[in-house]
Design a protein around this motif. Structure first.
Motif, PDB file in Angstrom:
ATOM      1  N   LEU A 160      35.271  43.085  53.608  1.00 33.22           N
ATOM      2  CA  LEU A 160      36.271  42.058  53.884  1.00 33.22           C
ATOM      3  C   LEU A 160      37.298  42.512  54.916  1.00 33.22           C
ATOM      4  O   LEU A 160      37.882  41.689  55.613  1.00 33.22           O
ATOM      5  CB  LEU A 160      37.008  41.679  52.590  1.00 33.22           C
ATOM      6  CG  LEU A 160      36.147  41.186  51.421  1.00 33.22           C
ATOM      7  CD1 LEU A 160      37.037  40.917  50.204  1.00 33.22           C
ATOM      8  CD2 LEU A 160      35.397  39.915  51.803  1.00 33.22           C
ATOM      9  N   ARG A 161      37.544  43.814  54.965  1.00 30.04           N
ATOM     10  CA  ARG A 161      38.622  44.372  55.803  1.00 30.04           C
ATOM     11  C   ARG A 161      39.948  43.657  55.511  1.00 30.04           C
ATOM     12  O   ARG A 161      40.655  43.196  56.409  1.00 30.04           O
ATOM     13  CB  ARG A 161      38.279  44.259  57.303  1.00 30.04           C
ATOM     14  CG  ARG A 161      37.022  45.032  57.675  1.00 30.04           C
ATOM     15  CD  ARG A 161      36.612  44.801  59.114  1.00 30.04           C
ATOM     16  NE  ARG A 161      35.198  45.093  59.310  1.00 30.04           N
ATOM     17  CZ  ARG A 161      34.692  46.309  59.445  1.00 30.04           C
ATOM     18  NH1 ARG A 161      35.475  47.352  59.416  1.00 30.04           N
ATOM     19  NH2 ARG A 161      33.401  46.489  59.608  1.00 30.04           N
ATOM     20  N   MET A 162      40.228  43.550  54.211  1.00 26.64           N
ATOM     21  CA  MET A 162      41.473  42.917  53.762  1.00 26.64           C
ATOM     22  C   MET A 162      42.143  43.892  52.803  1.00 26.64           C
ATOM     23  O   MET A 162      41.471  44.626  52.083  1.00 26.64           O
ATOM     24  CB  MET A 162      41.164  41.622  52.992  1.00 26.64           C
ATOM     25  CG  MET A 162      40.640  40.479  53.861  1.00 26.64           C
ATOM     26  SD  MET A 162      39.927  39.127  52.853  1.00 26.64           S
ATOM     27  CE  MET A 162      41.399  38.273  52.344  1.00 26.64           C
ATOM     28  N   ASP A 163      43.492  43.873  52.766  1.00 27.83           N
ATOM     29  CA  ASP A 163      44.114  44.708  51.742  1.00 27.83           C
ATOM     30  C   ASP A 163      44.289  43.882  50.466  1.00 27.83           C
ATOM     31  O   ASP A 163      44.142  42.656  50.478  1.00 27.83           O
ATOM     32  CB  ASP A 163      45.401  45.379  52.256  1.00 27.83           C
ATOM     33  CG  ASP A 163      46.451  44.393  52.674  1.00 27.83           C
ATOM     34  OD1 ASP A 163      46.561  43.342  52.020  1.00 27.83           O
ATOM     35  OD2 ASP A 163      47.159  44.661  53.671  1.00 27.83           O
ATOM     36  N   PRO A 164      44.544  44.551  49.333  1.00 30.42           N
ATOM     37  CA  PRO A 164      44.557  43.843  48.039  1.00 30.42           C
ATOM     38  C   PRO A 164      45.490  42.631  48.025  1.00 30.42           C
ATOM     39  O   PRO A 164      45.148  41.590  47.442  1.00 30.42           O
ATOM     40  CB  PRO A 164      45.012  44.921  47.060  1.00 30.42           C
ATOM     41  CG  PRO A 164      44.547  46.207  47.676  1.00 30.42           C
ATOM     42  CD  PRO A 164      44.685  46.016  49.151  1.00 30.42           C
ATOM     43  N   GLU A 165      46.659  42.722  48.672  1.00 32.90           N
ATOM     44  CA  GLU A 165      47.591  41.587  48.669  1.00 32.90           C
ATOM     45  C   GLU A 165      46.954  40.376  49.358  1.00 32.90           C
ATOM     46  O   GLU A 165      47.112  39.236  48.911  1.00 32.90           O
ATOM     47  CB  GLU A 165      48.908  41.947  49.375  1.00 32.90           C
ATOM     48  CG  GLU A 165      49.752  42.979  48.636  1.00 32.90           C
ATOM     49  CD  GLU A 165      49.125  44.378  48.642  1.00 32.90           C
ATOM     50  OE1 GLU A 165      48.430  44.726  49.642  1.00 32.90           O
ATOM     51  OE2 GLU A 165      49.268  45.107  47.641  1.00 32.90           O
ATOM     52  N   GLU A 166      46.247  40.656  50.461  1.00 28.91           N
ATOM     53  CA  GLU A 166      45.579  39.555  51.171  1.00 28.91           C
ATOM     54  C   GLU A 166      44.501  38.903  50.294  1.00 28.91           C
ATOM     55  O   GLU A 166      44.314  37.693  50.317  1.00 28.91           O
ATOM     56  CB  GLU A 166      44.926  40.067  52.463  1.00 28.91           C
ATOM     57  CG  GLU A 166      45.908  40.430  53.551  1.00 28.91           C
ATOM     58  CD  GLU A 166      45.190  41.088  54.736  1.00 28.91           C
ATOM     59  OE1 GLU A 166      45.135  40.471  55.818  1.00 28.91           O
ATOM     60  OE2 GLU A 166      44.653  42.223  54.565  1.00 28.91           O
ATOM     61  N   VAL A 167      43.804  39.749  49.527  1.00 27.31           N
ATOM     62  CA  VAL A 167      42.751  39.225  48.651  1.00 27.31           C
ATOM     63  C   VAL A 167      43.369  38.293  47.603  1.00 27.31           C
ATOM     64  O   VAL A 167      42.874  37.175  47.374  1.00 27.31           O
ATOM     65  CB  VAL A 167      41.964  40.379  47.999  1.00 27.31           C
ATOM     66  CG1 VAL A 167      41.094  39.878  46.835  1.00 27.31           C
ATOM     67  CG2 VAL A 167      41.090  41.069  49.049  1.00 27.31           C
ATOM     68  N   VAL A 168      44.467  38.748  46.980  1.00 28.38           N
ATOM     69  CA  VAL A 168      45.115  37.911  45.961  1.00 28.38           C
ATOM     70  C   VAL A 168      45.552  36.577  46.564  1.00 28.38           C
ATOM     71  O   VAL A 168      45.322  35.503  45.997  1.00 28.38           O
ATOM     72  CB  VAL A 168      46.323  38.652  45.341  1.00 28.38           C
ATOM     73  CG1 VAL A 168      47.096  37.723  44.405  1.00 28.38           C
ATOM     74  CG2 VAL A 168      45.863  39.891  44.587  1.00 28.38           C
ATOM     75  N   VAL A 214      44.057  39.537  39.676  1.00 29.58           N
ATOM     76  CA  VAL A 214      43.369  38.519  40.477  1.00 29.58           C
ATOM     77  C   VAL A 214      42.896  37.364  39.589  1.00 29.58           C
ATOM     78  O   VAL A 214      43.083  36.182  39.919  1.00 29.58           O
ATOM     79  CB  VAL A 214      42.168  39.127  41.242  1.00 29.58           C
ATOM     80  CG1 VAL A 214      41.342  38.035  41.912  1.00 29.58           C
ATOM     81  CG2 VAL A 214      42.646  40.144  42.264  1.00 29.58           C
ATOM     82  N   LEU A 215      42.295  37.716  38.437  1.00 27.12           N
ATOM     83  CA  LEU A 215      41.782  36.672  37.543  1.00 27.12           C
ATOM     84  C   LEU A 215      42.921  35.803  37.015  1.00 27.12           C
ATOM     85  O   LEU A 215      42.801  34.573  36.935  1.00 27.12           O
ATOM     86  CB  LEU A 215      40.997  37.299  36.382  1.00 27.12           C
ATOM     87  CG  LEU A 215      39.692  38.007  36.780  1.00 27.12           C
ATOM     88  CD1 LEU A 215      39.071  38.721  35.571  1.00 27.12           C
ATOM     89  CD2 LEU A 215      38.678  37.025  37.373  1.00 27.12           C
ATOM     90  N   GLY A 216      44.043  36.447  36.683  1.00 23.13           N
ATOM     91  CA  GLY A 216      45.208  35.688  36.206  1.00 23.13           C
ATOM     92  C   GLY A 216      45.712  34.720  37.271  1.00 23.13           C
ATOM     93  O   GLY A 216      46.052  33.556  36.981  1.00 23.13           O
ATOM     94  N   GLU A 217      45.745  35.163  38.519  1.00 21.87           N
ATOM     95  CA  GLU A 217      46.184  34.293  39.614  1.00 21.87           C
ATOM     96  C   GLU A 217      45.203  33.138  39.823  1.00 21.87           C
ATOM     97  O   GLU A 217      45.604  32.015  40.127  1.00 21.87           O
ATOM     98  CB  GLU A 217      46.333  35.104  40.910  1.00 21.87           C
ATOM     99  CG  GLU A 217      47.488  36.099  40.888  1.00 21.87           C
ATOM    100  CD  GLU A 217      48.843  35.418  40.677  1.00 21.87           C
ATOM    101  OE1 GLU A 217      49.091  34.375  41.332  1.00 21.87           O
ATOM    102  OE2 GLU A 217      49.627  35.903  39.836  1.00 21.87           O
ATOM    103  N   ALA A 218      43.890  33.442  39.661  1.00 21.15           N
ATOM    104  CA  ALA A 218      42.884  32.380  39.808  1.00 21.15           C
ATOM    105  C   ALA A 218      43.092  31.309  38.735  1.00 21.15           C
ATOM    106  O   ALA A 218      43.002  30.102  39.021  1.00 21.15           O
ATOM    107  CB  ALA A 218      41.475  32.972  39.724  1.00 21.15           C
ATOM    108  N   ILE A 219      43.396  31.749  37.515  1.00 20.81           N
ATOM    109  CA  ILE A 219      43.640  30.775  36.439  1.00 20.81           C
ATOM    110  C   ILE A 219      44.861  29.921  36.777  1.00 20.81           C
ATOM    111  O   ILE A 219      44.830  28.688  36.655  1.00 20.81           O
ATOM    112  CB  ILE A 219      43.828  31.495  35.081  1.00 20.81           C
ATOM    113  CG1 ILE A 219      42.522  32.187  34.658  1.00 20.81           C
ATOM    114  CG2 ILE A 219      44.265  30.498  33.996  1.00 20.81           C
ATOM    115  CD1 ILE A 219      42.674  33.137  33.476  1.00 20.81           C
TER     116      ILE A 219
END
Lengths: 543, 543
Positions: free
Chosen positions: A124-132, A167-172
């Motif tokens: 992805l070449r993304m950092d974790p914050e970008e993924v969230v 991440v899962l919590g944010e998706a919910i």
């Protein structure tokens, strides 16, 4: 919502269709979807609509025709499955998925993004914050179309647990109603996978509002056990395929998971909506349409899977059945009569019988099927259900014809000059004839066909098997090929982004295996030509 | 004794050979045993010697030829496997087993008796005290011959735990050195099976003096997971088969268990003696000799099991390999070159190459192989290792000929009068010729053969697949048949006591699939005729 109900999410048409050579036409996908609905799956993942306009159209047709109650009936008589489309975590993919599934009574959008350090960094070449942030945005976008949104953190098994829970919590929060945990590379053991699911159940904020799902691969032969470990840890959706097909060693087998829950009811104490008596039939259909054979020692659906033949109830064997049999063949639908129709059976009997087998033919197709049935009944003493299935599926495969077989004459043997003469009817209706010699009768036939059709292709696989016992049996031929100069016919894996050459499967059935071989080759070439004309720029159209 | 070493006990030749149609000749068993030794298995269960004089002889030959170091070498250079024979818990069976295995450097007798209430009551008709006494007597009798004795309490999963601990403790006192715990009907889940083994490790008196072994079946798709759960609970021997073949859905797959221990070293931290690079080769040999195909999506040994082809190391793919690949094809021996020999290769090159592939041919067989290789190289652009294996195995299958194919001429096609003319050389050396018509070219060929051979048989299975890619490939045909009036050719299952009709597999390979079909049918008929002449009273001879 029943806390003990396990949802069966079938991805035969999406992850299963990513198997090498399993490329299915829209018509085949639709027929498999109908069978899955009859089997009672809760969710059908019908495809990856962003892959191409043709993939989108296939999902759309399934959403319309399988995702709604038959006209005049209501859902009360037969539940209608959720129709799901896969989308990468971007706006265009989600728009395409919604466009395809919105026609269903119960549509679902399934989106995914990798959460493991290795995938985030290299793929992805993304950092974790970008993924969230991306997960929040895309789930919310999907939720703006559709109440039912599924999110998968790809490579969950190698993700940092704390990050995964976040991440899962944010998706919910953003609207995801199902959280699917994939073992993307088939690497985990049942203990590890069970602990992963238990950790998610315990630590993810808001998890009580969502259904947890598991999606396993069989690289180490552990997919079924991992899936069951996930269920025991609280998952209430399982992602599976018929016959366990899928990339590499495939996905979890629907039939193994369901029959374990069935056979070991007392140990699991869980419910599901599957009509197990449909399993054998769907298994055969998927094997025939994809050209992927089932090994005789495959659990549940292999030819040898049962100790005793269906219908045998010899008195003295009852004790033996208690000691050596844990499932009955009838339970998975292997109880069908062997001799079903003879040469004096009429058209009405054939229609009724085909309906029992699950085939709804229009008048024209029934006419053709009846002609072919009479022809077969003249050649072969007994016409069985398996023969009828081969005949109908052969007919279905020939339906989108560009070239059709009009005549074939072959001479071969140990004298070493195998020769075939082939006459084909072309797309313009004209007949063309060519002769060729080869290393064997199939090679000679295929060379003669090549010289008429003029589409250079490479044969990757060739298999024949007899449909029933006896030397007068129908032979089924499956082939797989790819375009020789196939630079324009590629497919992109939604997960890895890898571009692979598309391969095309063909199927033919006849009492003469050389005739069946010619039909199978033509059906694969016809698919290749149809795809080529529609999708010259498919690969380029994907981001 | 290394506490972390897991013994691999291969029962392909015993439990695997009980698969429908897997009947192997003594020569085939011997060649598979050699391959298993090269693979590095610790124990080869070579058969059930009490079944028939022929079964005893096959085990005896393996004990002599595979169970001893090659003359002039010592065990230091290559370890020699233990050769094991199965025996029911009676004196005659144990005597037969010893007669067969005593020639090995490391012989083992494996005896078993059921310990579950249902089996004791209905099958054995013995009360628990009688079962304990019988175990004591028979294990002691085996121990009087042999230091290495294995005992299995059949249907352990449904036995009373306390009774199981008692029986196993008595078996140890009587001299058993390995205690094997079977999940006879493939019914348990990994949790349950792990708990069963843990209970045995904790409560069996004297268990520290013995090795605990696990033997699982795949009826619910859980054999590999159950076996690993057994190892995690302390088992240090696993009973497995190549490709997971065996009755019903088969036994635990050797390749899945070994590759899980290999791939997940850090999780299991256990050692084993297998050379994983031999796995692909043994898998193909067992599939060819038994006629049981391997599905493309089978874990480890399926054609699609690996995401990337062997030998491909494109620069940009290394990152992808880290993200999507957990095993490399080279690790299981899939790294072999594709193009190996051309039409100008000489006899020495062929001999060297066949040795690399593991085939040791005598001068006569090499001469025949070289003739056939030149013939093939004339027809086919490239001769691959897979082609050579097909050619050698075709030759091996034809070696015990009663009738051989001298000539074949076939005409078929859509005109609907498939005709075959067959010329066979009979056991008396005379040529016989017959023509027949059929529903297709294979049917016509088989009818012509039947009219010469005159042995009524029923064809149960017929399969063809192309050995390599390309339309000029060699076609491999496998068939399975049984005698039509086969009352004299039966086999008794050692566990269930059920009498089944013996079925016979045949194999043929040729660039002309009709010629290959004729060879395969003849090789199966030849096996049937050989068995019939030797074993007319086999079933009757069994208790």
């Amino acid at each position: 919502m029943n806390a003990n109900y396990v949802r069966i999410f079938d991805t035969t048409l999406r992850d299963g269709e990513q198997s090498p050579g399993a490329t299915l036409t829209s018509a085949e996908k639709l027929e498999i979807a109908r069978s899955l609905a009859r089997l009672g799956v809760d969710i059908i993942e019908a495809g990856f609509p962003a892959a191409s306009p043709d993939d989108l159209e296939a999902v759309r047709r399934i959403a319309i025709e399988v995702g709604n109650p038959p006209s005049g009936s209501s859902e009360l008589s037969q539940p209608v499955p959720v129709i799901c489309g896969l989308a990468r975590a971007n706006k265009a993919d989600i728009d395409a998925a919604w466009e395809a599934v919105k026609h269903a009574a119960h549509p679902r959008i399934h989106t995914f993004l990798a959460t493991s350090p290795i995938h985030m960094r290299y793929k992805l070449r993304m950092d974790p914050e970008e993924v969230v942030e991306r997960v929040r945005e895309t789930v919310a976008h999907a939720h703006s179309y559709c109440e039912d949104v599924e999110f998968s953190p790809e490579d969950a098994g190698r993700s940092e647990p704390e990050f995964l829970y976040l991440v899962l919590g944010e998706a919910i929060k953003a609207g995801a109603t199902t959280l699917n945990i994939p073992d993307t590379v088939g690497y985990t053991t049942p203990d590890e996978f069970g602990r992963l699911i238990a950790g998610i159940m315990e630590h993810t904020p808001g998890i009580e509002k969502a259904i947890v799902s598991v999606h396993c691969h069989d690289d180490l032969g552990l997919a079924t056990a991992n899936t069951l470990a996930g269920i025991q840890a609280g998952a209430r959706q399982v992602e599976v395929t018929i016959n366990g097909i899928g990339e590499r060693a495939g996905n979890t087998s629907l039939e193994e998971v369901v029959m374990t829950l069935h056979t070991r009811r007392a140990a699991f104490n869980l419910e599901y909506g599957i009509d197990t008596t449909q399993i054998a039939r769907v298994s055969r259909m998927v094997s025939n349409y994809t050209g992927i054979p089932v090994a005789p020692n495959k659990a549940v659906v292999g030819a040898n899977a049962f100790a005793h033949e269906a219908g045998i109830h010899q008195d003295g064997m009852l004790k033996n059945q208690m000691t050596y049999e844990i499932m009955r063949p009838e339970t998975v639908g292997l109880s069908r009569s062997q001799l079903v129709l003879g040469k004096h059976s009429g058209r009405h009997a054939l229609r009724v019988h085909l309906q029992e087998l699950g085939y709804e033919l229009n008048d024209q197709d029934l006419f053709t099927a009846f002609e072919r049935f009479k022809e077969l009944a003249d050649k072969k003493k007994t016409v069985t259900d398996a023969d009828l299935e081969a005949l109908i599926e052969d007919q279905a495969f020939q339906s989108e014809e560009v070239y059709s077989l009009d005549g074939l004459q072959v001479a071969c043997g140990t004298m070493g000059m195998p020769t075939a003469t082939v006459r084909l009817r072309g797309p313009d209706g004209a007949l063309r004839i060519q002769a060729a010699i080869g290393t064997g009768p199939v090679d000679a036939t295929y060379k003669a066909i090549d010289s008429i059709v003029g589409v250079p292709s490479q044969l990757l696989e060739f298999n024949v098997h007899a449909v029933t016992e006896g030397i007068d049996a129908i032979g089924e031929v499956t082939v797989r090929l790819m375009a020789e100069n196939g630079s324009s016919i590629k497919r992109t894996s939604p997960q890895s982004g890898q571009v692979q050459k598309r391969t095309f499967g063909g199927y033919g059935a006849d009492t003469d295996i050389i005739v069946a071989s010619a039909k199978a080759y033509l059906s694969a070439l016809n698919k290749l030509m149809t795809y080529r004309s529609r999708h010259a720029v498919e690969a380029a159209a994907q981001d």
